[in-house]
Design an enzyme around this catalytic site. Structure first.
Site, PDB file in Angstrom:
ATOM      1  N   ARG A 195       0.868  -1.191   0.000  1.00  0.00           N
ATOM      2  CA  ARG A 195       0.000   0.000   0.000  1.00  0.00           C
ATOM      3  C   ARG A 195       0.902   1.238   0.000  1.00  0.00           C
ATOM      4  O   ARG A 195       1.241   1.764   1.041  1.00  0.00           O
ATOM      5  CB  ARG A 195      -0.898  -0.025   1.237  1.00  0.00           C
ATOM      6  CG  ARG A 195      -1.892   1.128   1.329  1.00  0.00           C
ATOM      7  CD  ARG A 195      -2.795   0.942   2.548  1.00  0.00           C
ATOM      8  NE  ARG A 195      -3.724   2.034   2.689  1.00  0.00           N
ATOM      9  CZ  ARG A 195      -3.434   3.186   3.289  1.00  0.00           C
ATOM     10  NH1 ARG A 195      -2.237   3.400   3.786  1.00  0.00           N
ATOM     11  NH2 ARG A 195      -4.349   4.133   3.380  1.00  0.00           N
ATOM     12  N   SER A 216     -12.874  -3.281   1.737  1.00  0.00           N
ATOM     13  CA  SER A 216     -13.096  -2.644   3.041  1.00  0.00           C
ATOM     14  C   SER A 216     -14.577  -2.327   3.189  1.00  0.00           C
ATOM     15  O   SER A 216     -15.168  -1.705   2.294  1.00  0.00           O
ATOM     16  CB  SER A 216     -12.305  -1.335   3.135  1.00  0.00           C
ATOM     17  OG  SER A 216     -10.925  -1.602   3.070  1.00  0.00           O
ATOM     18  N   LYS A 276      -4.017   6.368   8.870  1.00  0.00           N
ATOM     19  CA  LYS A 276      -4.877   6.771   7.744  1.00  0.00           C
ATOM     20  C   LYS A 276      -5.784   7.867   8.267  1.00  0.00           C
ATOM     21  O   LYS A 276      -6.456   7.674   9.288  1.00  0.00           O
ATOM     22  CB  LYS A 276      -5.686   5.552   7.285  1.00  0.00           C
ATOM     23  CG  LYS A 276      -6.495   5.766   6.027  1.00  0.00           C
ATOM     24  CD  LYS A 276      -7.138   4.442   5.589  1.00  0.00           C
ATOM     25  CE  LYS A 276      -7.732   4.514   4.193  1.00  0.00           C
ATOM     26  NZ  LYS A 276      -9.144   4.858   4.187  1.00  0.00           N
TER      27      LYS A 276
HETATM   28  N1  3NM Z   1      -7.581   1.287   6.658  1.00  0.00           N
HETATM   29  P1  3NM Z   1      -2.502   1.026  11.722  1.00  0.00           P
HETATM   30  S1  3NM Z   1      -7.473   1.965   9.093  1.00  0.00           S
HETATM   31  C1  3NM Z   1      -5.224   1.289   5.900  1.00  0.00           C
HETATM   32  O1  3NM Z   1     -10.443   1.762   8.712  1.00  0.00           O
HETATM   33  C2  3NM Z   1      -6.255   1.476   6.935  1.00  0.00           C
HETATM   34  O2  3NM Z   1     -10.347   1.020   6.683  1.00  0.00           O
HETATM   35  C3  3NM Z   1      -8.347   1.530   7.725  1.00  0.00           C
HETATM   36  O3  3NM Z   1      -2.962   1.346  10.239  1.00  0.00           O
HETATM   37  C4  3NM Z   1      -9.827   1.437   7.713  1.00  0.00           C
HETATM   38  O4  3NM Z   1      -2.451  -0.458  11.857  1.00  0.00           O
HETATM   39  C5  3NM Z   1      -6.024   1.848   8.249  1.00  0.00           C
HETATM   40  O5  3NM Z   1      -1.145   1.647  11.797  1.00  0.00           O
HETATM   41  C6  3NM Z   1      -4.696   2.123   8.869  1.00  0.00           C
HETATM   42  O6  3NM Z   1      -3.492   1.671  12.636  1.00  0.00           O
HETATM   43  C7  3NM Z   1      -4.227   1.016   9.762  1.00  0.00           C
END
Ligand code: 3NM
Length: 219
Positions: A43, A114, A143
């Protein structure tokens, strides 16, 4: 890959691009896979991310590492790159285009979508998604344009309504809170920083795997 195998692959779903890593991305991935990450998504997004040939070259290098470990290599939101590399699959969000068209564009490949509620989950499965990502479970700084934090409620709601597709929770997950995600009904956890920013990515992946497997045993 059959459903049981895919469910197993969801245990520690590692996602990253170069900007997420505190060390060299190839090294981070290799260590994560040594530690036990079970699937990987490239990503390369956000400020300062690689573009053009640099992006393709990094993707190819990471794909090769996954190949050595026999770990599926998924591309985030880029059908063109997925096809160019003949990757194992594609992951898309709700804003990434028409899901039916996307499904048709990548026949025979893993497709992850998602989702944030029951309706999106049914629609994704209707067009033939192979697994669902549900989040953000916890607050995340990785994000910025996420939906509101949902805790475990949506994962539980999907299971309560008979959705038995492979599910990963995502967003702010680490070794200490991973078990709750699995107890709510997920097959595993998708993480970025818990591994990519850890000084010892192998250790981080191993601890996550242990937390997920322990929670599965207790389910
Ligand atoms: N998608 P971390 S949260 C890529 O809610 C991504 O759909 C999300 O990163 C969603 O593990 C997210 O560092 C980031 O929190 C996840």
């Amino acid at each position: 890959m059959n459903k049981a195998e895919l469910q197993d692959r969801m245990k520690v779903y590692f996602i990253m691009g170069s900007t997420n890593c505190s060390a060299d991305a190839e090294e981070v991935l290799e260590k994560a896979l040594i530690g036990g990450a079970t699937i990987f998504q490239f990503r390369e997004k956000g400020e300062g991310c690689l573009e053009g040939n640099d992006r393709i070259e990094l993707a190819m290098a990471l794909q090769q590492i996954c190949g050595r470990f026999n770990v599926p290599f998924i591309i985030n939101d880029d059908i063109h790159l997925m096809k160019k590399l003949n990757a194992d699959g594609l992951h898309v969000g709700q804003e990434d285009g028409d899901l039916k068209e996307i499904r048709n564009a990548v026949p025979g490949k893993l497709l992850g979508v998602s989702v944030h509620n029951l309706n999106e989950a049914w629609l994704a499965l209707e067009i033939g998604a192979d697994y669902l990502g549900v989040g953000p479970v916890y607050p995340t700084g990785t994000k910025t344009d996420t939906r509101p934090v949902m805790g475990y409620s949506v994962i539980r709601e999907l299971r309560d309504n008979g959705i038995d597709a492979p599910i990963v929770g995502i967003g702010g997950i680490n070794k200490d809170n991973a078990s709750g995600v699995v107890q709510a009904g997920a097959d595993g956890v998708a993480v970025i920083t818990a591994i990519s920013n850890h000084l010892k990515p192998a250790e981080a992946a191993g601890e996550l795997l242990k937390a997920v497997e322990n929670a599965k045993q207790n389910n």
